[in-house]
Write an enzyme that holds these catalytic residues in place. Structure first.
Site, short mmCIF file in Angstrom:
data_model
loop_
_atom_site.label_atom_id
_atom_site.label_comp_id
_atom_site.label_asym_id
_atom_site.label_seq_id
_atom_site.Cartn_x
_atom_site.Cartn_y
_atom_site.Cartn_z
N HIS A 121 4.36 5.13 2.62
CA HIS A 121 4.98 3.81 2.58
C HIS A 121 3.96 2.72 2.89
O HIS A 121 3.33 2.75 3.95
CB HIS A 121 6.12 3.78 3.61
CG HIS A 121 6.94 2.53 3.58
ND1 HIS A 121 7.24 1.83 4.72
CD2 HIS A 121 7.53 1.87 2.55
CE1 HIS A 121 7.99 0.80 4.40
NE2 HIS A 121 8.19 0.79 3.09
N ARG A 122 3.78 1.78 1.97
CA ARG A 122 2.80 0.69 2.11
C ARG A 122 1.41 1.29 2.41
O ARG A 122 0.65 0.76 3.22
CB ARG A 122 3.20 -0.28 3.23
CG ARG A 122 4.63 -0.80 3.12
CD ARG A 122 4.98 -1.79 4.22
NE ARG A 122 6.42 -2.04 4.29
CZ ARG A 122 7.03 -2.73 5.23
NH1 ARG A 122 6.32 -3.29 6.19
NH2 ARG A 122 8.34 -2.91 5.23
N GLU A 149 3.56 4.06 -2.06
CA GLU A 149 4.37 2.87 -2.36
C GLU A 149 3.64 1.66 -1.83
O GLU A 149 3.08 1.70 -0.71
CB GLU A 149 5.74 3.01 -1.67
CG GLU A 149 6.75 1.96 -2.05
CD GLU A 149 6.88 0.80 -1.06
OE1 GLU A 149 7.75 -0.04 -1.28
OE2 GLU A 149 6.10 0.71 -0.07
N ASP A 208 3.68 -3.02 -2.08
CA ASP A 208 4.48 -4.21 -2.42
C ASP A 208 3.57 -5.24 -3.08
O ASP A 208 2.43 -5.44 -2.63
CB ASP A 208 5.04 -4.83 -1.13
CG ASP A 208 5.84 -3.83 -0.34
OD1 ASP A 208 6.96 -3.52 -0.76
OD2 ASP A 208 5.33 -3.35 0.70
N HIS A 256 3.39 -7.25 1.88
CA HIS A 256 4.84 -7.09 1.93
C HIS A 256 5.61 -8.42 2.00
O HIS A 256 6.51 -8.67 1.22
CB HIS A 256 5.23 -6.22 3.14
CG HIS A 256 6.68 -5.98 3.27
ND1 HIS A 256 7.55 -6.84 3.93
CD2 HIS A 256 7.47 -4.99 2.79
CE1 HIS A 256 8.77 -6.38 3.86
NE2 HIS A 256 8.76 -5.26 3.17
N GLU A 278 6.39 -1.74 -5.78
CA GLU A 278 7.61 -2.51 -5.55
C GLU A 278 7.35 -3.97 -5.90
O GLU A 278 6.46 -4.61 -5.33
CB GLU A 278 8.08 -2.41 -4.09
CG GLU A 278 9.38 -3.19 -3.95
CD GLU A 278 9.92 -3.35 -2.54
OE1 GLU A 278 9.52 -2.61 -1.62
OE2 GLU A 278 10.75 -4.26 -2.37
N LYS A 314 7.98 -7.12 -5.22
CA LYS A 314 8.59 -7.79 -4.06
C LYS A 314 8.68 -9.29 -4.32
O LYS A 314 9.67 -9.93 -3.99
CB LYS A 314 7.72 -7.49 -2.84
CG LYS A 314 8.26 -7.96 -1.53
CD LYS A 314 9.52 -7.25 -1.15
CE LYS A 314 9.33 -6.10 -0.20
NZ LYS A 314 10.62 -5.47 0.16
N ASP A 347 6.25 6.28 6.54
CA ASP A 347 5.09 5.62 7.18
C ASP A 347 4.07 6.65 7.66
O ASP A 347 2.93 6.28 7.97
CB ASP A 347 5.56 4.81 8.39
CG ASP A 347 6.38 3.60 8.02
OD1 ASP A 347 6.14 3.02 6.94
OD2 ASP A 347 7.28 3.22 8.81
O1 G3P Z 1 10.31 0.78 -1.51
C1 G3P Z 1 10.94 1.21 -0.36
C2 G3P Z 1 10.83 0.24 0.78
O2 G3P Z 1 9.49 -0.15 0.89
C3 G3P Z 1 11.70 -0.95 0.63
O3 G3P Z 1 11.74 -1.77 1.76
O4 G3P Z 1 11.10 -3.68 3.15
O5 G3P Z 1 9.75 -1.64 3.25
O6 G3P Z 1 9.65 -3.09 1.25
P1 G3P Z 1 10.49 -2.58 2.37
CA CA Z 2 8.23 -1.82 -0.11
#
Ligand code: G3P
Ligand code: CA
Length: 225
Positions: free
Chosen positions: A6-7, A33, A35, A48, A100, A102, A220
Site C-alpha cells: 500500500h502506497r 498500489e 496514488d 496521497h 489509484e 486520486k 502497509d
Molecule cells: O487503493 C486502496 C486504498 O489506498 C484506498 O484508500 O485513502 O489509502 O488511498 P487510501
Molecule cells: Ca490509495
C-alpha cells in the site's frame, strides 16, 4: 491471495516514495498500489493527499504547484515526491501496479503515460489496475479503451457498487477491510469480479480474508503479509 504493498510499503518507509516502492519490491509481493495527482505544470505526481502538509515539508495544494516547485520539497523523511513517470521507469514491469486516480482529471493523462511505457519499456497492459473512488474517471478510461483492468474503489459495502462495476466491465472491486463479510465475498465473486481489499495489516484479518478466498490484500506491511 495476492499481496499488494500500500502506497509502496507505507508501514515501513515514507508512503508513495521510490524508497517505499523499493522496500516493497524486496518482499515477495505481487503488486504495489500508489496514488496520483496532477500538478500545475501537468505532470502526474505520486502522493496521497491533495495538499503537501501531512507528508512533506511544504504547504499548499499539489494542483497549485509546478513540478519544479514540488521537487523543492521533500517528505518529512527526506525523500523527493516522485512523478508517475519516475515510478514507471523504476518499477519497469517488475510487479503489477495499481494506480489509484486520486486527483481530479488524472484518468486521461495516466492513460497516455502508461501507454507510452507499454510501447517503449517492459510494461504490458495486464501489469496495470486503474482504480478510483471517483467512478466517473473510470468511465473516462472505459470510453477511450477497454484494454486496462479497472478497479472500483468503495468506502462502503462492496455490493453497493456492483451495478457500477458491471457498467464499467470492471476487473475488481476494492472495499475496505472493516465492512467486508464472507457473504459479500461470495456475491462479488458470483458476479465475476475480483476482490482487492484495503488496508489489511492485522494477522487475524489476513488469515480471515485468505479463508474467504479474497483475491488480493493491499497492506502497509508487505514484509509481514
Ligand atoms: O487503493 C486502496 C486504498 O489506498 C484506498 O484508500 O485513502 O489509502 O488511498 P487510501
Ligand atoms: Ca490509495
Amino acid at each position: 491471495m495476492k499481496i499488494f504493498g500500500h502506497r509502496g510499503a507505507a508501514g515501513l518507509v515514507a508512503e508513495n516514495t521510490l524508497a517505499s516502492i523499493a522496500e516493497a519490491l524486496i518482499h515477495p509481493i505481487d503488486g504495489i498500489e500508489i496514488d496520483v495527482h496532477c500538478c500545475k505544470s501537468g505532470e502526474l505526481v505520486v502522493i496521497h493527499d491533495e495538499t503537501l502538509a501531512r507528508t512533506t515539508n511544504g504547504i499548499g495544494d499539489i494542483a497549485d504547484c509546478t513540478l519544479e516547485q514540488l521537487k523543492q520539497f521533500t517528505t518529512k523523511e527526506g525523500f523527493l515526491i516522485p512523478t508517475l513517470a519516475e515510478v514507471l521507469q523504476f518499477v519497469n514491469g517488475r510487479c503489477t501496479l495499481n494506480i489509484e486516480l486520486k486527483g481530479k482529471k488524472t484518468a486521461l493523462p495516466t492513460l497516455d503515460l502508461i501507454e507510452q511505457y507499454i510501447q517503449q519499456r517492459d510494461w504490458e497492459f495486464h501489469d496495470f489496475i486503474l482504480s478510483s473512488f471517483d467512478h466517473s474517471q473510470l468511465f473516462d478510461i472505459q470510453k477511450k479503451t477497454t484494454k486496462f483492468k479497472l478497479g472500483v474503489l468503495t468506502e462502503e459495502n462492496s455490493k453497493a457498487v456492483l451495478s457500477t462495476a458491471h457498467n464499467l466491465e470492471a476487473y475488481s472491486i476494492h472495499p475496505p477491510v472493516a465492512s467486508l463479510t464472507k457473504d459479500d465475498v461470495m456475491q462479488i465473486h458470483d458476479h465475476g469480479f475480483k476482490l482487492y481489499v484495503w488496508t489489511v495489516n492485522k494477522e487475524s484479518s489476513i488469515r480471515r480474508l485468505k479463508k474467504w478466498n479474497v483475491d488480493a490484500i493491499i497492506t502497509d506491511f508487505p514484509n509481514f503479509a
